[in-house]
Design a protein around this motif. Structure first.
Motif, PDB file in Angstrom:
ATOM      1  N   THR A  46       0.868  -1.164   0.000  1.00 15.77           N
ATOM      2  CA  THR A  46       0.000   0.000   0.000  1.00 15.77           C
ATOM      3  C   THR A  46       0.906   1.215   0.000  1.00 15.77           C
ATOM      4  O   THR A  46       1.767   1.347   0.873  1.00 15.77           O
ATOM      5  CB  THR A  46      -0.920   0.006   1.239  1.00 15.77           C
ATOM      6  OG1 THR A  46      -1.709  -1.179   1.214  1.00 15.77           O
ATOM      7  CG2 THR A  46      -1.839   1.207   1.222  1.00 15.77           C
ATOM      8  N   GLY A  47       0.738   2.085  -0.981  1.00 18.59           N
ATOM      9  CA  GLY A  47       1.619   3.250  -1.053  1.00 18.59           C
ATOM     10  C   GLY A  47       1.511   3.919  -2.404  1.00 18.59           C
ATOM     11  O   GLY A  47       0.465   3.885  -3.051  1.00 18.59           O
ATOM     12  N   SER A  48       2.610   4.526  -2.822  1.00 19.81           N
ATOM     13  CA  SER A  48       2.600   5.329  -4.050  1.00 19.81           C
ATOM     14  C   SER A  48       2.707   4.444  -5.293  1.00 19.81           C
ATOM     15  O   SER A  48       3.094   3.274  -5.214  1.00 19.81           O
ATOM     16  CB  SER A  48       3.772   6.299  -4.010  1.00 19.81           C
ATOM     17  OG  SER A  48       4.968   5.563  -3.913  1.00 19.81           O
ATOM     18  N   GLU A  81      -2.288  -1.568  -3.454  1.00 19.58           N
ATOM     19  CA  GLU A  81      -3.272  -0.536  -3.078  1.00 19.58           C
ATOM     20  C   GLU A  81      -2.549   0.804  -3.199  1.00 19.58           C
ATOM     21  O   GLU A  81      -1.768   1.175  -2.321  1.00 19.58           O
ATOM     22  CB  GLU A  81      -3.724  -0.738  -1.622  1.00 19.58           C
ATOM     23  CG  GLU A  81      -4.403  -2.055  -1.354  1.00 19.58           C
ATOM     24  CD  GLU A  81      -5.850  -2.084  -1.841  1.00 19.58           C
ATOM     25  OE1 GLU A  81      -6.291  -1.098  -2.454  1.00 19.58           O
ATOM     26  OE2 GLU A  81      -6.506  -3.099  -1.623  1.00 19.58           O
ATOM     27  N   LEU A  82      -2.788   1.511  -4.289  1.00 17.16           N
ATOM     28  CA  LEU A  82      -1.958   2.694  -4.566  1.00 17.16           C
ATOM     29  C   LEU A  82      -2.772   3.980  -4.421  1.00 17.16           C
ATOM     30  O   LEU A  82      -3.723   4.023  -3.680  1.00 17.16           O
ATOM     31  CB  LEU A  82      -1.316   2.539  -5.940  1.00 17.16           C
ATOM     32  CG  LEU A  82      -0.588   1.193  -6.151  1.00 17.16           C
ATOM     33  CD1 LEU A  82       0.020   1.088  -7.529  1.00 17.16           C
ATOM     34  CD2 LEU A  82       0.466   0.958  -5.065  1.00 17.16           C
ATOM     35  N   GLY A 131      -5.885  15.218   5.498  1.00 16.68           N
ATOM     36  CA  GLY A 131      -5.924  15.188   4.036  1.00 16.68           C
ATOM     37  C   GLY A 131      -5.064  14.108   3.408  1.00 16.68           C
ATOM     38  O   GLY A 131      -4.967  14.025   2.189  1.00 16.68           O
ATOM     39  N   GLN A 132      -4.484  13.257   4.235  1.00 14.61           N
ATOM     40  CA  GLN A 132      -3.556  12.251   3.711  1.00 14.61           C
ATOM     41  C   GLN A 132      -4.194  10.852   3.716  1.00 14.61           C
ATOM     42  O   GLN A 132      -3.762   9.955   4.417  1.00 14.61           O
ATOM     43  CB  GLN A 132      -2.278  12.227   4.550  1.00 14.61           C
ATOM     44  CG  GLN A 132      -1.582  13.565   4.617  1.00 14.61           C
ATOM     45  CD  GLN A 132      -0.655  13.668   5.817  1.00 14.61           C
ATOM     46  OE1 GLN A 132       0.526  13.894   5.682  1.00 14.61           O
ATOM     47  NE2 GLN A 132      -1.166  13.489   7.007  1.00 14.61           N
ATOM     48  N   SER A 133      -5.242  10.724   2.946  1.00 10.18           N
ATOM     49  CA  SER A 133      -5.896   9.418   2.824  1.00 10.18           C
ATOM     50  C   SER A 133      -6.017   9.097   1.350  1.00 10.18           C
ATOM     51  O   SER A 133      -6.344   9.968   0.542  1.00 10.18           O
ATOM     52  CB  SER A 133      -7.274   9.464   3.484  1.00 10.18           C
ATOM     53  OG  SER A 133      -8.006   8.320   3.133  1.00 10.18           O
ATOM     54  N   CYS A 134      -5.763   7.832   0.991  1.00 10.63           N
ATOM     55  CA  CYS A 134      -5.871   7.446  -0.422  1.00 10.63           C
ATOM     56  C   CYS A 134      -7.287   7.638  -0.925  1.00 10.63           C
ATOM     57  O   CYS A 134      -7.500   8.026  -2.062  1.00 10.63           O
ATOM     58  CB  CYS A 134      -5.436   6.007  -0.602  1.00 10.63           C
ATOM     59  SG  CYS A 134      -6.311   4.875   0.482  1.00 10.63           S
ATOM     60  N   ILE A 167      -2.055  19.311 -13.330  1.00  8.53           N
ATOM     61  CA  ILE A 167      -2.165  19.258 -11.868  1.00  8.53           C
ATOM     62  C   ILE A 167      -3.574  18.820 -11.438  1.00  8.53           C
ATOM     63  O   ILE A 167      -3.762  18.231 -10.373  1.00  8.53           O
ATOM     64  CB  ILE A 167      -1.782  20.630 -11.236  1.00  8.53           C
ATOM     65  CG1 ILE A 167      -1.770  20.556  -9.699  1.00  8.53           C
ATOM     66  CG2 ILE A 167      -2.699  21.749 -11.693  1.00  8.53           C
ATOM     67  CD1 ILE A 167      -0.685  19.724  -9.120  1.00  8.53           C
ATOM     68  N   ALA A 168      -4.571  19.071 -12.310  1.00  4.20           N
ATOM     69  CA  ALA A 168      -5.945  18.680 -11.971  1.00  4.20           C
ATOM     70  C   ALA A 168      -6.089  17.160 -11.899  1.00  4.20           C
ATOM     71  O   ALA A 168      -7.039  16.650 -11.321  1.00  4.20           O
ATOM     72  CB  ALA A 168      -6.919  19.246 -12.998  1.00  4.20           C
ATOM     73  N   ARG A 169      -5.146  16.447 -12.499  1.00  2.00           N
ATOM     74  CA  ARG A 169      -5.236  14.987 -12.512  1.00  2.00           C
ATOM     75  C   ARG A 169      -4.321  14.333 -11.478  1.00  2.00           C
ATOM     76  O   ARG A 169      -4.356  13.129 -11.289  1.00  2.00           O
ATOM     77  CB  ARG A 169      -4.852  14.461 -13.899  1.00  2.00           C
ATOM     78  CG  ARG A 169      -5.796  14.897 -14.996  1.00  2.00           C
ATOM     79  CD  ARG A 169      -5.526  14.080 -16.252  1.00  2.00           C
ATOM     80  NE  ARG A 169      -6.483  14.393 -17.298  1.00  2.00           N
ATOM     81  CZ  ARG A 169      -6.303  15.344 -18.207  1.00  2.00           C
ATOM     82  NH1 ARG A 169      -5.215  16.077 -18.205  1.00  2.00           N
ATOM     83  NH2 ARG A 169      -7.210  15.547 -19.128  1.00  2.00           N
ATOM     84  N   GLU A 170      -3.497  15.144 -10.831  1.00  2.92           N
ATOM     85  CA  GLU A 170      -2.563  14.565  -9.846  1.00  2.92           C
ATOM     86  C   GLU A 170      -3.251  14.315  -8.514  1.00  2.92           C
ATOM     87  O   GLU A 170      -4.226  14.993  -8.183  1.00  2.92           O
ATOM     88  CB  GLU A 170      -1.405  15.552  -9.585  1.00  2.92           C
ATOM     89  CG  GLU A 170      -0.311  15.487 -10.615  1.00  2.92           C
ATOM     90  CD  GLU A 170       0.826  16.452 -10.275  1.00  2.92           C
ATOM     91  OE1 GLU A 170       1.013  16.783  -9.090  1.00  2.92           O
ATOM     92  OE2 GLU A 170       1.494  16.881 -11.221  1.00  2.92           O
ATOM     93  N   GLU A 171      -2.683  13.428  -7.735  1.00  3.52           N
ATOM     94  CA  GLU A 171      -3.155  13.237  -6.368  1.00  3.52           C
ATOM     95  C   GLU A 171      -2.485  14.287  -5.480  1.00  3.52           C
ATOM     96  O   GLU A 171      -1.262  14.397  -5.477  1.00  3.52           O
ATOM     97  CB  GLU A 171      -2.764  11.834  -5.879  1.00  3.52           C
ATOM     98  CG  GLU A 171      -3.153  11.579  -4.440  1.00  3.52           C
ATOM     99  CD  GLU A 171      -2.718  10.205  -3.923  1.00  3.52           C
ATOM    100  OE1 GLU A 171      -1.599   9.756  -4.277  1.00  3.52           O
ATOM    101  OE2 GLU A 171      -3.485   9.591  -3.173  1.00  3.52           O
ATOM    102  N   ILE A 172      -3.282  15.055  -4.736  1.00  5.06           N
ATOM    103  CA  ILE A 172      -2.690  15.987  -3.751  1.00  5.06           C
ATOM    104  C   ILE A 172      -2.902  15.371  -2.377  1.00  5.06           C
ATOM    105  O   ILE A 172      -4.041  15.185  -1.938  1.00  5.06           O
ATOM    106  CB  ILE A 172      -3.312  17.400  -3.845  1.00  5.06           C
ATOM    107  CG1 ILE A 172      -3.158  17.946  -5.271  1.00  5.06           C
ATOM    108  CG2 ILE A 172      -2.644  18.337  -2.837  1.00  5.06           C
ATOM    109  CD1 ILE A 172      -3.671  19.374  -5.468  1.00  5.06           C
TER     110      ILE A 172
END
Ligand code: NAP
Length: 463
Positions: free
Chosen positions: A205-207, A228-229, A259-262, A364-369
């Protein structure tokens, strides 16, 4: 970065750890393999007893474990307690249901008796992230142990005390030595661990980059992986939605875990006719969030887990601005009130932020923040909402709000994601399978599906 506990709220290094050398890694794998030879023969009832004991320990000591997590990665303490309770719940769920999920299935064929049975694979490597330091591990470990596998945990390098505490829980619960071990190692050791013939499969699980690297290493060894990315989950709000509930949920769905949840809602896609009202209410609620020391129960938002994440989130917001986005609230880490507090001035705090007006096709609209930043998009209708929701390389979760059955049915059918939640936020639940499609990964955790990822589905044909 080495293996260390560094309090993200204060910047203080609490404890550093020496990573295991090759000899110690080999010995740990050996212990796990020897344990498996015995453990695979234990009864499901015995495993369930141990897993219930683990659940009891989690509940009894939840405040200690919660504090460990908060000090290591900054999640608000109230959420940390809930996380520990959820770990106890997943242990009890699999302790109570594994026998049913793993029961042999008879299939009529030309044999006198043919059936499918499920057998454990052996030593499974789990590479886990820091964002839910207990939950991510328990949702792997509970089904894996019930299925008769043994686990080796390589946890994220910034949560070593959580990693050690989890192995200790399984040991104190009565599981045999080697049934679940923590390896304090960096990411550079993962490929060599997978290459060991005694390790039979791996989950990460990660990037995306970590997942791709693990899958490549496992692929050369012909070993199964579950990944699980990341995600960039859409949160679609259509005209008929219950706006008050949708806005309140939007805040929780984006701010959970700082804010740090997949599965955090990351892209808010709102129908034009209600967009002004939604935006105004969302900004008001963001303004009311309390940011500060995550050990205080009244704090909603703690620090980001590491300085690198803080820097990346800030850079991504700058990219939003460069692409034409407009910050409606937040956006400036130097303006966070914690800067003025000497105890927290070195913490990785980032303010709750909303970005609007971003062109739909901006990169940037498609990136994960991975932080407390919501991007807000306006769409004319359902067709545009679905098209924008799917315009991402990810496919983890999705949340959509409507009271109209025909709209609901189209959203359920057409959104490309591992889950669709209608009029609710995306969440994991031991009873429901969890996972993604596209670059969010493959395989499933939880539910009856999760326990079958690391088993040999053995076909038996007898005449
Ligand atoms: P990360 O850097 O990928 O770290 C996750 C784990 O992978 C850590 O144990 C890390 O070890 C290890 N790792 C890193 N690079 C590796 C490599 N090249 N080979 C093998 N292992 C490697 O992830 P993160 O940035 O900390 O976590 C955030 C990401 O995880 C986000 O994208 C988030 O969406 C995703 N996530 C997904 C889920 C899900 O269920 N789909 C759940 C939570 C988080 P070190 O710490 O030693 O580097």
């Amino acid at each position: 970065m080495g293996i260390a506990t560094i309090n993200p709220a204060t910047g203080e290094t609490i404890q550093t750890f020496q990573g295991l050398g090759d000899g110690a890694i080999a010995r740990a794998i050996d212990t796990a393999q020897q344990s498996f030879e015995q453990y695979r023969r234990t009864s499901l009832a015995q495993r369930a007893t141990w897993l219930h004991a683990a659940a009891n320990l989690l509940v009894e000591e939840k405040d200690i474990f919660a504090k460990t997590m908060t000090v290591e990665m900054g999640k608000p303490i109230t959420a940390a307690v809930v996380e520990v309770e959820k770990c106890a719940a997943v242990c009890r769920y699999y302790a109570d249901h594994a026998e049913q999920f793993l029961a042999p299935v008879t299939i009529e064929t030309d044999a006198s008796h043919s059936y499918v049975m499920y057998q454990p694979l052996g030593v499974i490597l789990a590479v886990m992230p820091w964002n839910f330091p207990f939950w991510q591990v328990f949702r792997f470990a509970a089904p894996a142990l019930m299925a008769g596998n043994v686990g080796l945990l390589k946890h994220a390098s910034n949560v070593p005390q959580s990693a050690l505490a989890i192995a200790d829980i399984f040991q104190r619960a009565g599981f045999p030595e080697g049934a679940f071990e923590t390896l304090l190692v960096g990411a550079d050791k993962v490929a060599q661990i997978i290459a060991d013939p005694r390790v039979k499969a791996a989950t990460l699980t990660g990037s995306e980059s970590a997942g791709a690297s693990l899958a490549a290493a496992a692929g050369t060894q012909i070993k199964k992986t579950v990944l699980e990315l990341g995600g960039s989950d859409p949160f679609i709000v259509l005209e008929s939605a219950d706006l008050e509930t949708a806005v309140a949920t939007a805040v929780t769905a984006r701010m959970l875990n700082n804010g740090q949840s997949c599965i955090a809602a990351k892209r808010f896609i709102v129908q034009e006719s209600i967009a002004d009202a939604f935006t105004q209410k969302l900004v008001e609620k963001y303004a009311a969030l309390k940011i500060g020391d995550p050990l205080l129960p009244e704090v909603h938002i703690g620090p980001l887990a590491t300085p690198a994440i803080l820097q990346e989130v800030h850079q991504q917001v700058q990219s939003c601005l460069a692409a034409g986005g407009k910050v409606l609230i937040g956006g400036d880490p130097d303006a966070v009130p914690t800067r003025a507090d000497p105890a927290l001035s070195r913490g990785n705090f980032y303010p709750p932020t909303i970005v609007a007006n971003l062109p739909h096709d901006a990169a940037i609209a498609r990136e994960e923040i991975f932080g407390p930043v919501a991007t807000l998009f306006r769409v004319a209708d359902l067709d545009a909402a679905i098209a924008l929701a799917n315009d991402t390389t990810f496919g983890l979760g999705s949340s959509a709000w409507t009271q109209i059955p025909a709209e609901r049915d189209r959203l359920v059918a057409e959104i490309e994601a591992g889950s669709v939640f209608i009029n609710g936020m995306v969440k994991s639940d031991p009873r429901l399978p969890f996972g993604g499609i596209k670059r969010s990964g493959y395989g499933r955790e939880l539910g009856s599906q999760g326990i079958l990822e690391f088993v040999n589905v053995k076909t038996v044909w007898v005449k």
